[in-house]
Motif scaffolding. Structure first.
Motif, PDB file in Angstrom:
ATOM      1  N   LEU A  52       0.862  -1.183   0.000  1.00  0.00           N
ATOM      2  CA  LEU A  52       0.000   0.000   0.000  1.00  0.00           C
ATOM      3  C   LEU A  52       0.894   1.226   0.000  1.00  0.00           C
ATOM      4  O   LEU A  52       1.474   1.582   1.024  1.00  0.00           O
ATOM      5  CB  LEU A  52      -0.908  -0.032   1.230  1.00  0.00           C
ATOM      6  N   SER A  53       1.023   1.855  -1.148  1.00  0.00           N
ATOM      7  CA  SER A  53       1.965   2.945  -1.324  1.00  0.00           C
ATOM      8  C   SER A  53       1.244   4.287  -1.348  1.00  0.00           C
ATOM      9  O   SER A  53       0.491   4.578  -2.276  1.00  0.00           O
ATOM     10  CB  SER A  53       2.738   2.763  -2.629  1.00  0.00           C
ATOM     11  N   GLY A  54       1.482   5.092  -0.306  1.00  0.00           N
ATOM     12  CA  GLY A  54       0.910   6.430  -0.233  1.00  0.00           C
ATOM     13  C   GLY A  54       1.660   7.390  -1.131  1.00  0.00           C
ATOM     14  O   GLY A  54       2.703   7.045  -1.717  1.00  0.00           O
ATOM     15  N   PRO A  55       1.172   8.635  -1.258  1.00  0.00           N
ATOM     16  CA  PRO A  55       1.777   9.611  -2.164  1.00  0.00           C
ATOM     17  C   PRO A  55       3.267   9.857  -1.915  1.00  0.00           C
ATOM     18  O   PRO A  55       4.002  10.150  -2.856  1.00  0.00           O
ATOM     19  CB  PRO A  55       0.968  10.881  -1.910  1.00  0.00           C
ATOM     20  N   ALA A  56       3.737   9.741  -0.677  1.00  0.00           N
ATOM     21  CA  ALA A  56       5.145  10.016  -0.372  1.00  0.00           C
ATOM     22  C   ALA A  56       6.053   8.807  -0.588  1.00  0.00           C
ATOM     23  O   ALA A  56       7.267   8.922  -0.477  1.00  0.00           O
ATOM     24  CB  ALA A  56       5.276  10.499   1.072  1.00  0.00           C
ATOM     25  N   SER A  57       5.493   7.657  -0.914  1.00  0.00           N
ATOM     26  CA  SER A  57       6.313   6.445  -1.068  1.00  0.00           C
ATOM     27  C   SER A  57       7.122   6.483  -2.352  1.00  0.00           C
ATOM     28  O   SER A  57       6.760   7.154  -3.326  1.00  0.00           O
ATOM     29  CB  SER A  57       5.417   5.203  -1.064  1.00  0.00           C
ATOM     30  N   SER A  58       8.203   5.736  -2.361  1.00  0.00           N
ATOM     31  CA  SER A  58       9.008   5.661  -3.579  1.00  0.00           C
ATOM     32  C   SER A  58       8.225   5.011  -4.714  1.00  0.00           C
ATOM     33  O   SER A  58       8.370   5.392  -5.867  1.00  0.00           O
ATOM     34  CB  SER A  58      10.311   4.901  -3.314  1.00  0.00           C
ATOM     35  N   GLY A  59       7.380   4.038  -4.385  1.00  0.00           N
ATOM     36  CA  GLY A  59       6.572   3.390  -5.418  1.00  0.00           C
ATOM     37  C   GLY A  59       5.625   4.352  -6.101  1.00  0.00           C
ATOM     38  O   GLY A  59       5.462   4.318  -7.328  1.00  0.00           O
ATOM     39  N   ALA A  60       5.004   5.231  -5.329  1.00  0.00           N
ATOM     40  CA  ALA A  60       4.092   6.222  -5.921  1.00  0.00           C
ATOM     41  C   ALA A  60       4.869   7.275  -6.688  1.00  0.00           C
ATOM     42  O   ALA A  60       4.468   7.687  -7.784  1.00  0.00           O
ATOM     43  CB  ALA A  60       3.237   6.867  -4.835  1.00  0.00           C
ATOM     44  N   ARG A  61       5.985   7.711  -6.141  1.00  0.00           N
ATOM     45  CA  ARG A  61       6.776   8.760  -6.806  1.00  0.00           C
ATOM     46  C   ARG A  61       7.356   8.272  -8.129  1.00  0.00           C
ATOM     47  O   ARG A  61       7.571   9.060  -9.040  1.00  0.00           O
ATOM     48  CB  ARG A  61       7.883   9.262  -5.882  1.00  0.00           C
ATOM     49  N   ALA A  62       7.606   6.970  -8.249  1.00  0.00           N
ATOM     50  CA  ALA A  62       8.181   6.415  -9.477  1.00  0.00           C
ATOM     51  C   ALA A  62       7.131   6.155 -10.555  1.00  0.00           C
ATOM     52  O   ALA A  62       7.470   5.833 -11.686  1.00  0.00           O
ATOM     53  CB  ALA A  62       8.910   5.114  -9.158  1.00  0.00           C
ATOM     54  N   THR A  63       5.855   6.300 -10.201  1.00  0.00           N
ATOM     55  CA  THR A  63       4.778   5.987 -11.136  1.00  0.00           C
ATOM     56  C   THR A  63       4.436   7.208 -11.995  1.00  0.00           C
ATOM     57  O   THR A  63       4.153   8.276 -11.453  1.00  0.00           O
ATOM     58  CB  THR A  63       3.519   5.543 -10.357  1.00  0.00           C
ATOM     59  N   PRO A  64       4.444   7.070 -13.311  1.00  0.00           N
ATOM     60  CA  PRO A  64       4.070   8.195 -14.168  1.00  0.00           C
ATOM     61  C   PRO A  64       2.648   8.658 -13.858  1.00  0.00           C
ATOM     62  O   PRO A  64       1.763   7.843 -13.566  1.00  0.00           O
ATOM     63  CB  PRO A  64       4.150   7.623 -15.585  1.00  0.00           C
ATOM     64  N   ALA A  65       2.412   9.955 -13.920  1.00  0.00           N
ATOM     65  CA  ALA A  65       1.117  10.536 -13.555  1.00  0.00           C
ATOM     66  C   ALA A  65      -0.033   9.899 -14.327  1.00  0.00           C
ATOM     67  O   ALA A  65      -1.101   9.647 -13.768  1.00  0.00           O
ATOM     68  CB  ALA A  65       1.141  12.047 -13.777  1.00  0.00           C
ATOM     69  N   GLU A  66       0.176   9.594 -15.607  1.00  0.00           N
ATOM     70  CA  GLU A  66      -0.915   9.023 -16.407  1.00  0.00           C
ATOM     71  C   GLU A  66      -1.246   7.578 -16.009  1.00  0.00           C
ATOM     72  O   GLU A  66      -2.267   7.036 -16.420  1.00  0.00           O
ATOM     73  CB  GLU A  66      -0.603   9.113 -17.905  1.00  0.00           C
ATOM     74  N   SER A  67      -0.416   6.958 -15.202  1.00  0.00           N
ATOM     75  CA  SER A  67      -0.663   5.579 -14.754  1.00  0.00           C
ATOM     76  C   SER A  67      -1.019   5.495 -13.280  1.00  0.00           C
ATOM     77  O   SER A  67      -1.133   4.402 -12.732  1.00  0.00           O
ATOM     78  CB  SER A  67       0.586   4.727 -15.008  1.00  0.00           C
ATOM     79  N   ALA A  68      -1.187   6.622 -12.621  1.00  0.00           N
ATOM     80  CA  ALA A  68      -1.360   6.627 -11.171  1.00  0.00           C
ATOM     81  C   ALA A  68      -2.807   6.524 -10.713  1.00  0.00           C
ATOM     82  O   ALA A  68      -3.064   6.410  -9.527  1.00  0.00           O
ATOM     83  CB  ALA A  68      -0.725   7.886 -10.576  1.00  0.00           C
ATOM     84  N   ASP A  69      -3.760   6.550 -11.637  1.00  0.00           N
ATOM     85  CA  ASP A  69      -5.160   6.456 -11.227  1.00  0.00           C
ATOM     86  C   ASP A  69      -5.487   5.044 -10.757  1.00  0.00           C
ATOM     87  O   ASP A  69      -5.010   4.063 -11.325  1.00  0.00           O
ATOM     88  CB  ASP A  69      -6.086   6.819 -12.389  1.00  0.00           C
TER      89      ASP A  69
END
Length: 128
Positions: A52-69
């Motif tokens: 479960l990766s919140g906005p501050a996680s490295s997993g979320a930060r590495a995700t391109p914006a168009e794929s984050a939904d």
């Protein structure tokens, strides 16, 4: 190398790690494995490790914006009695995203976690 203690890992991007932990442990029978909130936590159920990766996680930060939904993929949880699960989750105000769909392999329904990620509850035909 595979060991008995290895999990299959799936990462879900979530808006609120605490809410996600409460949902998966309180509603779907997962066990909290690691809590590094508010950035990250992981929960387990059987051999599934859900990251479960919140906005501050490295997993979320590495995700391109168009794929984050949320909602593009889903985990698939097998249940013994779909009707009982539906009743229990409706009583807990869990949002449903579909009606029950039946096919040759069984019956399924979709719910969402607090971030909008899909979770499929599936009862195999052999258990119906």
């Amino acid at each position: 190398m595979t060991t008995q203690n290895e999990y299959v890992g799936v990462r879900y991007l979530v808006d609120d790690v605490r809410s996600a932990i409460e949902f998966y442990t309180g509603r779907l029978g997962f066990t909290l494995h690691t809590n590094a909130g508010p950035a990250f936590a992981d929960v387990t159920r059987g051999s599934l490790r859900l990251l479960l990766s919140g906005p501050a996680s490295s997993g979320a930060r590495a995700t391109p914006a168009e794929s984050a939904d949320p909602g593009r993929n889903r985990i698939h949880l097998v249940v013994d009695d779909l009707d009982d699960e539906i009743g229990r989750l409706r009583d807990a105000d869990v949002p449903f995203r579909s009606e029950v769909v039946s096919g040759p392999g069984g019956r399924q329904i979709l719910i969402t976690d607090p971030a909008g990620n899909l979770v499929e509850l599936f009862q195999p035909a052999s258990a119906a």
